[in-house]
Scaffold this motif. Structure first.
Motif, PDB file in Angstrom:
ATOM      1  N   UNK A  89       0.822  -1.216   0.000  1.00 53.57           N
ATOM      2  CA  UNK A  89       0.000   0.000   0.000  1.00 53.57           C
ATOM      3  C   UNK A  89       0.853   1.262   0.000  1.00 53.57           C
ATOM      4  N   UNK A  90       2.001   1.230   0.686  1.00 52.61           N
ATOM      5  CA  UNK A  90       2.904   2.386   0.666  1.00 52.61           C
ATOM      6  C   UNK A  90       3.458   2.612  -0.742  1.00 52.61           C
ATOM      7  N   UNK A  91       3.760   1.527  -1.433  1.00 55.50           N
ATOM      8  CA  UNK A  91       4.251   1.667  -2.819  1.00 55.50           C
ATOM      9  C   UNK A  91       3.150   2.232  -3.722  1.00 55.50           C
ATOM     10  N   UNK A  92       1.917   1.786  -3.498  1.00 55.45           N
ATOM     11  CA  UNK A  92       0.793   2.306  -4.280  1.00 55.45           C
ATOM     12  C   UNK A  92       0.607   3.796  -4.016  1.00 55.45           C
ATOM     13  N   UNK A  93       0.673   4.199  -2.755  1.00 59.49           N
ATOM     14  CA  UNK A  93       0.582   5.621  -2.413  1.00 59.49           C
ATOM     15  C   UNK A  93       1.721   6.409  -3.062  1.00 59.49           C
ATOM     16  N   UNK A  94       2.921   5.838  -3.045  1.00 59.57           N
ATOM     17  CA  UNK A  94       4.063   6.505  -3.654  1.00 59.57           C
ATOM     18  C   UNK A  94       3.867   6.685  -5.161  1.00 59.57           C
ATOM     19  N   UNK A  95       3.283   5.698  -5.804  1.00 62.52           N
ATOM     20  CA  UNK A  95       3.003   5.841  -7.238  1.00 62.52           C
ATOM     21  C   UNK A  95       2.057   7.012  -7.466  1.00 62.52           C
ATOM     22  N   UNK A  96       1.036   7.127  -6.620  1.00 65.99           N
ATOM     23  CA  UNK A  96       0.066   8.215  -6.775  1.00 65.99           C
ATOM     24  C   UNK A  96       0.692   9.575  -6.478  1.00 65.99           C
ATOM     25  N   UNK A  97       1.591   9.630  -5.498  1.00 66.61           N
ATOM     26  CA  UNK A  97       2.181  10.906  -5.101  1.00 66.61           C
ATOM     27  C   UNK A  97       3.434  11.274  -5.888  1.00 66.61           C
ATOM     28  N   UNK A  99       4.824   9.261  -8.755  1.00 65.03           N
ATOM     29  CA  UNK A  99       4.970   8.696 -10.089  1.00 65.03           C
ATOM     30  C   UNK A  99       5.507   7.272 -10.003  1.00 65.03           C
ATOM     31  N   UNK A 100       5.527   6.588 -11.130  1.00 66.23           N
ATOM     32  CA  UNK A 100       5.924   5.175 -11.116  1.00 66.23           C
ATOM     33  C   UNK A 100       7.423   4.980 -10.891  1.00 66.23           C
ATOM     34  N   UNK A 101       7.764   3.974 -10.074  1.00 63.87           N
ATOM     35  CA  UNK A 101       9.176   3.617  -9.875  1.00 63.87           C
ATOM     36  C   UNK A 101       9.622   2.646 -10.970  1.00 63.87           C
ATOM     37  N   UNK A 102      10.748   2.001 -10.754  1.00 62.76           N
ATOM     38  CA  UNK A 102      11.238   1.019 -11.715  1.00 62.76           C
ATOM     39  C   UNK A 102      10.229  -0.128 -11.846  1.00 62.76           C
ATOM     40  N   UNK A 103      10.211  -0.788 -12.999  1.00 65.79           N
ATOM     41  CA  UNK A 103       9.281  -1.911 -13.193  1.00 65.79           C
ATOM     42  C   UNK A 103       9.426  -3.004 -12.134  1.00 65.79           C
ATOM     43  N   UNK A 105      10.069  -2.625  -9.002  1.00 65.40           N
ATOM     44  CA  UNK A 105       9.382  -2.203  -7.784  1.00 65.40           C
ATOM     45  C   UNK A 105       7.862  -2.240  -7.966  1.00 65.40           C
ATOM     46  N   UNK A 106       7.380  -1.991  -9.172  1.00 65.10           N
ATOM     47  CA  UNK A 106       5.950  -2.157  -9.442  1.00 65.10           C
ATOM     48  C   UNK A 106       5.576  -3.636  -9.303  1.00 65.10           C
ATOM     49  N   UNK A 107       6.423  -4.522  -9.819  1.00 61.49           N
ATOM     50  CA  UNK A 107       6.188  -5.963  -9.665  1.00 61.49           C
ATOM     51  C   UNK A 107       6.219  -6.361  -8.196  1.00 61.49           C
ATOM     52  N   UNK A 108       7.143  -5.791  -7.433  1.00 65.37           N
ATOM     53  CA  UNK A 108       7.210  -6.070  -5.997  1.00 65.37           C
ATOM     54  C   UNK A 108       5.912  -5.653  -5.323  1.00 65.37           C
ATOM     55  N   UNK A 109       5.375  -4.485  -5.688  1.00 64.17           N
ATOM     56  CA  UNK A 109       4.125  -3.999  -5.112  1.00 64.17           C
ATOM     57  C   UNK A 109       2.983  -4.969  -5.398  1.00 64.17           C
ATOM     58  N   UNK A 110       2.897  -5.417  -6.620  1.00 61.27           N
ATOM     59  CA  UNK A 110       1.826  -6.353  -6.985  1.00 61.27           C
ATOM     60  C   UNK A 110       1.956  -7.641  -6.178  1.00 61.27           C
ATOM     61  N   UNK A 111       3.162  -8.168  -6.088  1.00 60.55           N
ATOM     62  CA  UNK A 111       3.389  -9.389  -5.318  1.00 60.55           C
ATOM     63  C   UNK A 111       3.061  -9.179  -3.840  1.00 60.55           C
ATOM     64  N   UNK A 112       3.466  -8.046  -3.287  1.00 60.42           N
ATOM     65  CA  UNK A 112       3.182  -7.757  -1.877  1.00 60.42           C
ATOM     66  C   UNK A 112       1.682  -7.711  -1.615  1.00 60.42           C
TER      67      UNK A 112
END
Length: 132
Positions: A89-97, A99-103, A105-112
């Motif tokens: 959820x923190x990674x999702x919030x960070x994307x919203x605030x 912008x997108x990180x490296x791919x 880290x996006x994959x890590x967010x989905x897995x988490x």
């Protein structure tokens, strides 16, 4: 047999977290570089990376205890929800605030978020909710 899947899940989630925690604690430069993050030589920054690594490793040990000890399974599942869910959820919030990180880290967010969701399902199925 009904507990085999949640116990296996707790073991895998704990093992994965142990690897991540160990990477942050013992190899912070290499672990971060794998996600395109260059830490540099700032001792304060390195300390701020290592400290959560130790917390993740201790949490992982408790998760893994849920594999062999029935009384630890439900709390281990709650810890899996808390750790993986808060990271996701923190990674999702960070994307919203921010912008997108490296791919990766996006994959890590989905897995988490997937791991946290499975932990919630197993936790809800593991018994009645008690507030005492």
């Amino acid at each position: 047999m009904a507990q085999l899947l949640p116990r296996t899940f707790a073991g895998v989630a704990g093992g994965l977290l142990m690897v991540i925690g160990a990477g942050l604690l013992f190899q912070p430069h290499n672990f971060s570089a794998a996600n395109g993050i260059i830490l540099g030589d700032n001792p304060s920054l390195i300390s701020e990376i290592r400290a959560p690594g130790a917390v993740l490793m201790v949490s992982a040990i408790f998760m893994i205890l849920g594999v062999g000890r029935e009384r630890f399974l439900r709390p281990a599942l709650a810890l899996i929800m808390a750790i993986y869910g808060s990271y996701g959820l923190a990674r999702l919030l960070s994307i919203m605030l921010d912008g997108p990180p490296s791919p990766s880290l996006v994959q890590a967010m989905i897995l988490e978020l997937i791991i946290a969701s499975f932990a919630l399902i197993f936790w809800l199925r593991s018994g009645p909710i008690s507030l005492r």
